[in-house]
Design a protein around this motif. Structure first.
Motif, short mmCIF file in Angstrom:
data_model
loop_
_atom_site.label_atom_id
_atom_site.label_comp_id
_atom_site.label_asym_id
_atom_site.label_seq_id
_atom_site.Cartn_x
_atom_site.Cartn_y
_atom_site.Cartn_z
N LEU A 37 0.84 -1.21 0.00
CA LEU A 37 0.00 0.00 0.00
C LEU A 37 0.87 1.25 0.00
CD1 LEU A 37 -2.77 1.32 0.17
CD2 LEU A 37 -2.64 1.12 2.67
N SER A 40 2.50 1.76 -3.38
CA SER A 40 1.57 2.13 -4.46
C SER A 40 1.48 3.64 -4.65
CB SER A 40 0.18 1.56 -4.18
OG SER A 40 -0.46 2.23 -3.11
N TRP A 270 -3.50 -3.44 -5.49
CA TRP A 270 -4.56 -2.92 -4.63
C TRP A 270 -5.87 -2.73 -5.39
CZ3 TRP A 270 -5.41 -2.28 0.44
CH2 TRP A 270 -4.35 -2.60 1.28
#
Length: 300
Positions: A37, A40, A270
């Motif tokens: 995360l 990203s 994601w």
């Protein structure tokens, strides 16, 4: 005091027993989950220090990357082809094996074996040789005087051929269906026969409604697996022909390990996670209308 020490000792022993799993969960699952995360939102490319770029990866994905939409639509089509076929085939085999036969346990084991071997690279290579233009399947078609089919070279058929590899791994779903069939009360079938109901009608009015919790569980598990399928697309077709089998997991791999765009690949992962989450939530929400339990309620 001794009682307190005894409780502490027991708790520590318990923690010691679960320590291998706990360490594995924290290091191999939770940390990569959180790290992906974070990455990203960066331009991380393995060789460079990650630099925060905000939502640029997601913006580029939605506005500039045409392969994103192609891989996403291909993956959705793959899921809608492979999952129903796998579950229907698994249920049919479970029905055939839900009878009293000699060596029935051996047959069940043999039917389960593809589920163990099906996701391997070796089987994927074998699948490619079976369905190539001069492969075994076309040779069998030739023996019955049927024209050869370009299984892996035609954009219209390649995705279906790849889906067959997934269907071949029906063993786990079959075992669950078989367990569900064993739980259906035999007296319901006896009552159905007394009323003159055919086996076909009893299947749809007795068997299928009573195994809907198993159907629900299998749908969830197989959908999650299908969205993440990678090995077959990578080994059998490598996304071709004309990107007709370019699954989302293959695009994620290409971006991360071929182009070294780890930040972008993390953003893709994601998006896939959110997609799976949304589809799963929809199935859970609608399951109350078609899933039945002994207490008369549906899935919550």
């Amino acid at each position: 005091m001794n009682v307190s020490l005894s409780k502490i000792a027991k708790r520590n022993v318990g923690l010691l027993y679960i320590a291998p799993w706990l360490i594995g969960f924290l290091v191999l699952q939770l940390y990569p989950f959180g790290a992906s995360l974070m990455y990203s939102f960066t331009n991380y490319s393995i060789t460079n220090v990650p630099k925060f770029i905000g939502l640029d990866n997601y913006t580029a994905m939605l506005t500039k990357d045409n392969n994103f939409y192609k891989s996403l639509s291909t993956t959705i089509a793959y899921v809608f082809i492979s999952v129903p076929m796998k579950l229907i085939f698994a249920l049919l085999v479970a029905l055939l094996l839900n009878v009293k036969l000699k060596l029935v346990n051996l047959y069940r084991t043999l039917f389960y074996l593809p589920s163990i071997l099906g996701g391997s690279v070796a089987v994927s290579i074998l699948w490619r040789f079976l369905f190539m233009k001069e492969g075994m399947v076309n040779r069998l078609l030739d023996t019955v005087h049927l024209p050869a089919i370009n299984w892996l070279g035609s954009p219209k058929i390649a995705l279906f051929t790849l889906s067959l590899l997934s269907v071949w791994q029906f063993g786990s779903s079959m075992v669950l269906f078989l367990a569900g069939l064993k739980q259906v009360p035999t007296e319901l079938y006896e009552a159905g026969r007394v009323d003159g109901a055919s086996k076909f009608r009893m299947f749809f009015t007795i068997t299928l409604p009573l195994i809907t919790p198993i159907v629900f569980f299998n749908i969830i598990m197989q959908l999650v697996n299908a969205f993440q399928d990678f090995t077959g697309a990578f080994v059998v077709t490598n996304g071709g022909p004309m990107n007709s089998t370019y699954l989302f997991a293959l695009k994620l791999y290409d971006e991360g390990f071929k182009f070294y765009k780890m930040g972008y690949a993390s953003a893709l992962s994601w998006v896939l996670f959110v997609l799976i989450l949304v589809v799963t939530a929809i199935i859970f929400k609608t399951s109350k209308y078609w899933t039945y339990y002994e207490d008369g309620g549906g899935a919550k």
